[in-house]
Design a protein around this motif. Structure first.
Motif, PDB file in Angstrom:
ATOM      1  N   HIS A  65       5.940  12.525 -19.228  1.00  9.01           N
ATOM      2  CA  HIS A  65       5.094  11.710 -18.557  1.00  9.01           C
ATOM      3  C   HIS A  65       5.804  11.264 -17.121  1.00  9.01           C
ATOM      4  N   ASP A  66       6.605  11.949 -16.763  1.00  7.39           N
ATOM      5  CA  ASP A  66       7.507  11.500 -15.368  1.00  7.39           C
ATOM      6  C   ASP A  66       6.722  12.056 -14.275  1.00  7.39           C
ATOM      7  N   VAL A  67       6.246  10.941 -13.518  1.00  2.00           N
ATOM      8  CA  VAL A  67       5.612  11.267 -12.306  1.00  2.00           C
ATOM      9  C   VAL A  67       6.347  10.727 -11.175  1.00  2.00           C
ATOM     10  N   ILE A  68       6.459  11.477 -10.035  1.00  2.00           N
ATOM     11  CA  ILE A  68       7.044  11.253  -8.827  1.00  2.00           C
ATOM     12  C   ILE A  68       6.206  10.276  -7.952  1.00  2.00           C
ATOM     13  N   VAL A  69       6.696   9.219  -7.826  1.00  3.42           N
ATOM     14  CA  VAL A  69       6.078   7.930  -6.820  1.00  3.42           C
ATOM     15  C   VAL A  69       7.157   7.852  -5.800  1.00  3.42           C
ATOM     16  N   PRO A  70       6.344   8.044  -4.449  1.00  3.82           N
ATOM     17  CA  PRO A  70       7.614   7.949  -3.416  1.00  3.82           C
ATOM     18  C   PRO A  70       7.830   6.049  -3.309  1.00  3.82           C
ATOM     19  N   ASP A  71       8.996   6.022  -3.091  1.00  8.42           N
ATOM     20  CA  ASP A  71       9.495   4.757  -2.692  1.00  8.42           C
ATOM     21  C   ASP A  71       9.333   4.408  -1.240  1.00  8.42           C
ATOM     22  N   VAL A  72       9.473   5.244  -0.495  1.00 12.88           N
ATOM     23  CA  VAL A  72       9.291   5.129   0.956  1.00 12.88           C
ATOM     24  C   VAL A  72       8.638   6.122   1.591  1.00 12.88           C
ATOM     25  N   VAL A  73       8.000   5.798   2.809  1.00 12.86           N
ATOM     26  CA  VAL A  73       6.755   6.702   3.329  1.00 12.86           C
ATOM     27  C   VAL A  73       7.524   6.631   4.783  1.00 12.86           C
ATOM     28  N   ALA A  74       7.664   7.988   5.460  1.00 14.16           N
ATOM     29  CA  ALA A  74       7.970   8.402   6.671  1.00 14.16           C
ATOM     30  C   ALA A  74       6.855   8.928   7.582  1.00 14.16           C
ATOM     31  N   TRP A  75       6.537   8.590   8.580  1.00  9.60           N
ATOM     32  CA  TRP A  75       5.516   9.189   9.410  1.00  9.60           C
ATOM     33  C   TRP A  75       5.929   9.251  10.903  1.00  9.60           C
ATOM     34  N   ARG A  76       5.281  10.039  11.787  1.00  4.98           N
ATOM     35  CA  ARG A  76       5.677  10.220  13.090  1.00  4.98           C
ATOM     36  C   ARG A  76       4.470   9.767  13.766  1.00  4.98           C
ATOM     37  N   ALA A  77       4.754   8.780  14.724  1.00  2.00           N
ATOM     38  CA  ALA A  77       3.742   8.050  15.515  1.00  2.00           C
ATOM     39  C   ALA A  77       4.238   7.822  16.907  1.00  2.00           C
ATOM     40  N   ASP A  78       3.332   7.984  18.052  1.00  2.00           N
ATOM     41  CA  ASP A  78       3.921   7.482  19.318  1.00  2.00           C
ATOM     42  C   ASP A  78       5.143   8.271  19.797  1.00  2.00           C
ATOM     43  N   GLY A  79       5.432   9.465  19.131  1.00  2.00           N
ATOM     44  CA  GLY A  79       6.641  10.179  19.761  1.00  2.00           C
ATOM     45  C   GLY A  79       7.948   9.566  18.787  1.00  2.00           C
ATOM     46  N   SER A 132      24.956   5.183  -2.860  1.00  2.68           N
ATOM     47  CA  SER A 132      24.640   6.067  -3.847  1.00  2.68           C
ATOM     48  C   SER A 132      23.784   5.480  -4.863  1.00  2.68           C
ATOM     49  N   ARG A 133      23.893   4.290  -5.160  1.00  2.00           N
ATOM     50  CA  ARG A 133      22.751   3.838  -6.167  1.00  2.00           C
ATOM     51  C   ARG A 133      21.576   3.749  -5.582  1.00  2.00           C
ATOM     52  N   ILE A 134      21.200   3.287  -4.375  1.00  2.00           N
ATOM     53  CA  ILE A 134      20.018   3.031  -3.616  1.00  2.00           C
ATOM     54  C   ILE A 134      19.312   4.311  -3.677  1.00  2.00           C
ATOM     55  N   THR A 135      19.863   5.350  -3.307  1.00  5.32           N
ATOM     56  CA  THR A 135      19.283   6.712  -3.116  1.00  5.32           C
ATOM     57  C   THR A 135      19.064   7.539  -4.443  1.00  5.32           C
ATOM     58  N   SER A 136      19.692   7.197  -5.520  1.00  5.24           N
ATOM     59  CA  SER A 136      19.370   7.787  -6.708  1.00  5.24           C
ATOM     60  C   SER A 136      18.270   7.862  -7.191  1.00  5.24           C
ATOM     61  N   GLY A 137      17.435   8.746  -7.512  1.00  7.69           N
ATOM     62  CA  GLY A 137      15.987   8.926  -8.055  1.00  7.69           C
ATOM     63  C   GLY A 137      14.936   8.266  -7.268  1.00  7.69           C
ATOM     64  N   LYS A 138      15.307   7.962  -5.944  1.00  5.43           N
ATOM     65  CA  LYS A 138      14.254   7.495  -5.038  1.00  5.43           C
ATOM     66  C   LYS A 138      13.856   8.745  -4.276  1.00  5.43           C
ATOM     67  N   TYR A 139      12.535   8.672  -3.906  1.00  2.00           N
ATOM     68  CA  TYR A 139      11.859   9.615  -3.113  1.00  2.00           C
ATOM     69  C   TYR A 139      11.372   9.027  -1.866  1.00  2.00           C
ATOM     70  N   LEU A 140      11.008   9.802  -0.844  1.00  2.00           N
ATOM     71  CA  LEU A 140      10.605   9.653   0.615  1.00  2.00           C
ATOM     72  C   LEU A 140       9.314  10.535   0.765  1.00  2.00           C
ATOM     73  N   GLN A 141       8.162   9.941   1.192  1.00  2.00           N
ATOM     74  CA  GLN A 141       6.937  10.838   1.387  1.00  2.00           C
ATOM     75  C   GLN A 141       6.951  11.209   2.908  1.00  2.00           C
ATOM     76  N   THR A 142       6.914  12.289   3.373  1.00  2.00           N
ATOM     77  CA  THR A 142       6.997  12.736   4.612  1.00  2.00           C
ATOM     78  C   THR A 142       5.848  13.733   5.054  1.00  2.00           C
ATOM     79  N   PRO A 143       5.607  14.047   6.286  1.00  2.00           N
ATOM     80  CA  PRO A 143       4.658  15.211   6.386  1.00  2.00           C
ATOM     81  C   PRO A 143       5.018  16.247   5.881  1.00  2.00           C
TER      82      PRO A 143
END
Length: 461
Positions: free
Chosen positions: A251-265, A362-373
Motif C-alpha cells: 500500500h505504498d503510495v507516492i505523495v509529493p512532498d514538494v511542488v514545482a511549477w513554471r509561472a511568469d517565466g 542526503s537525509r532530507i532528499t531520501s524518499g522525498k518526491y517533487l511534483q513537476t510538469p
C-alpha cells in the motif's frame, strides 16, 4: 600488575533525545510524517492541528536559526569524503528510519553492524566509484592509485575490502565487469558439477554464452549438451547486476512532498500543503499552564515535548524547501527539456548552496518526491555525476545513447564506436567502452543482435 590511569582526549557529540527527534524528522516521508503527527495529536492534549492558511513565516525564521543544532553533527565518511579511520561514529545513522532509496546507504547501514569503522570507510569509497548497477566505473589499476591517495592505504588493503564487498551481502558489488559480478554470485552457490562448469563458462567463454550457442560451448568445454544446459540454467538464476532494490512496502503510495511549477517565466517551488498536517501548541493551554497552581510537572513535560515536535517539523520543512529550490534552480534545463539536459550536480554543491552538510542534504532528499510538469520524480534523481573529462552528466549521456539507438535504422544498427563518434560531433567525447556501459545499463543488446534483415522487417510488417 599495577593499575595505572592516563588521561585521553577525544572528540565526540552528545545527542539529546530532542536533537535525535529532529534528525529523525529529516528522514520521514510525507505519509510517515503525517502518521507521526496524528499520533502526537492523539497523545498530547497541548497540541492542535493548524489550518493551512495560518501564517508560519515566523516559525520558519526560527527554524533557520535552529538548523545548526543538527548540522554541526559529524558527517558519515561516505557522504563527506572524509579520511579513513576516523574515530567518531555518526550517531545520527543509528536513528530508526525507513529503508533508504539510496542503495549505498542501505548496504553501508547493514555492514556497519559487522565491519569496523576503518573498513567501512574504505567500503564507502569503493561504492562511490560504482555506477547505479554496482559496477566500477574506471579500470581497477586506476582506482587502486586513486584510492591510495584518497584513503591513505595501499592497494592490497583496498583490494581486500573490495573482495569483501564482492563476496559479501550483495555478491558482485564493486565488480569490474558483468563476468566478475556473476562469478562472485556463483561462488556463493553450493558446490556442484554445474557450478564448476558455469564458472568455466563465465571465466573463458562469456562471448559464447552471450550468443546462446550451447553447441559451441559444449565443444569448447568438451562436455555434453545436457551438462552445458544445466550450467547455463544455473547462470540464468543469477542477478544481472548486484544492486538490490529498496524493500517494497504494501500500500505504498507516492505523495509529493514538494511542488514545482513554471509561472511568469520563472520556476516556483512550494511544499505540498495537502501532504502533511501542521501542528501547533494550543495557546489557551499554554497560558493556563503558566499560571497553574500545584504540581504540574507532567504537563510541563508534555509542553516541552510539544515545543520540540513543532520546532522539529518546522526545521524539516524549511530544510526541505530550501533544498528543493536549489535542485530546481540547478536542474531547470532538465525540467524543461528532458533527460539529455540534466546537469552534473552533487550533494556537496547543494549543501554548499544552502549552508549545510552533505549528510543533511542526503537525509532530507531520501524518499522525498517533487511534483513537476514532467511528472512526479524523486529528489535523488536530480543529482547526477559529472562524466570524467566532460561538462555533462553521465545520466545525460545515457539518455543521448538511448535516443540514438531508438532512432537508428532497423537494418543498420549503430555500433558502440559509431555512437561515440556521433556524440563527439555534438561536443560530448566519450570512449567506446563508456557507450557500451550505458547501453548495458539500458538493457540494450549489441548492434549485431539488434540488426533486423529486410525479410524479418517484412514479416513484422
Amino acid at each position: 600488575m599495577k593499575a595505572t590511569m592516563s588521561p585521553k582526549l577525544g572528540l565526540g557529540v552528545n545527542l539529546t533525545p530532542q536533537l535525535l527527534q529532529s534528525i529523525r524528522m529529516l528522514q520521514l516521508t510525507a505519509p510517515q510524517l503525517e502518521m507521526e503527527l496524528r499520533q502526537a495529536l492523539e497523545r498530547n492534549p497541548l497540541l492542535e492541528q493548524e489550518e493551512p492558511e495560518d501564517d508560519i513565516d515566523d516559525a520558519c525564521a526560527d527554524a533557520q536559526l535552529e538548523t545548526a543544532a543538527w548540522d554541526e553533527l559529524p558527517e558519515p565518511s561516505f557522504l563527506s569524503g572524509g579520511s579513513v579511520g576516523s574515530d567518531y561514529d555518526d550517531a545520527a545513522s543509528r536513528v530508526a528510519e525507513s529503508a533508504s532509496t539510496d542503495p549505498r546507504v542501505r548496504l553501508l547501514q547493514s555492514l556497519a553492524l559487522q565491519w569496523d569503522a576503518r573498513d567501512l570507510s574504505i567500503a564507502a569509497w569503493w561504492l562511490d566509484q560504482c555506477d547505479d548497477r554496482g559496477y566500477l566505473e574506471a579500470p581497477l589499476d586506476e582506482l587502486h592509485l586513486l584510492g591510495h591517495g584518497a584513503c591513505n592505504v595501499d592497494a592490497s588493503e583496498l583490494e581486500i575490502v573490495r573482495q569483501r564487498l564482492l563476496h559479501g551481502e550483495w555478491p558482485g558489488v564493486a565488480a569490474v565487469d558483468a563476468g566478475e559480478c556473476l562469478r562472485a554470485q556463483l561462488s556463493m552457490q553450493p558446490e556442484s558439477g554445474a557450478r564448476t562448469l558455469a564458472m568455466r563458462i563465465l571465466r573463458d567463454h562469456v562471448d559464447l554464452l552471450a550468443m546462446h550457442d550451447e553447441a559451441a560451448l559444449a565443444k569448447a568445454l568438451r562436455v555434453d549438451a545436457d551438462a552445458v544446459r544445466a550450467a547455463v540454467a544455473l547462470i540464468l538464476t543469477l542477478r544481472a547486476h548486484p544492486i538490490e532494490d529498496a524493500p517494497a512496502r504494501e500500500h505504498d503510495v507516492i505523495v509529493p512532498d514538494v511542488v514545482a511549477w513554471r509561472a511568469d517565466g520563472a520556476w516556483r517551488v512550494a511544499l505540498n500543503a495537502r501532504s502533511t498536517p501542521r501542528v501547533r501548541i494550543a495557546a489557551h493551554c499554554e497560558r493556563a499552564l503558566a499560571d497553574a497552581p500545584g504540581d504540574v510537572s507532567a504537563l510541563r513535560g508534555m509542553l516541552d515535548e510539544a515545543r520540540w515536535l513543532v520546532r522539529g517539523v518546522t526545521m524539516r520543512n524549511d530544510t526541505l524547501l530550501r533544498t528543493a529550490r536549489v535542485l530546481v534552480e540547478r536542474q531547470r534545463a532538465y525540467l524543461e527539456q528532458g533527460d539529455e539536459a540534466i546537469a552534473p550536480l552533487t550533494l556537496r554543491e547543494v549543501a554548499d548552496a544552502i549552508g549545510m552538510h552533505e549528510s543533511t542534504v542526503s537525509r532530507i532528499t531520501s524518499g522525498k518526491y517533487l511534483q513537476t510538469p514532467r511528472g512526479t520524480i524523486e529528489l535523488k534523481r536530480l543529482f547526477a555525476v559529472r562524466l570524467e573529462g566532460a561538462d555533462v552528466s553521465g545520466s545525460a549521456v545515457k539518455a543521448m545513447v538511448k535516443r540514438l539507438i531508438d532512432d537508428e535504422p532497423a537494418h543498420a544498427p549503430l555500433a558502440d564506436d559509431t555512437i561515440a563518434g556521433l556524440l563527439a560531433r555534438q561536443g560530448v567525447r566519450v570512449a567506446r567502452r563508456t557507450v557500451a556501459k550505458y547501453r548495458d545499463q539500458l538493457a540494450i543488446a549489441p548492434a549485431r543482435q539488434r540488426r533486423r534483415t529486410p525479410a524479418v522487417l517484412a514479416k513484422a510488417g
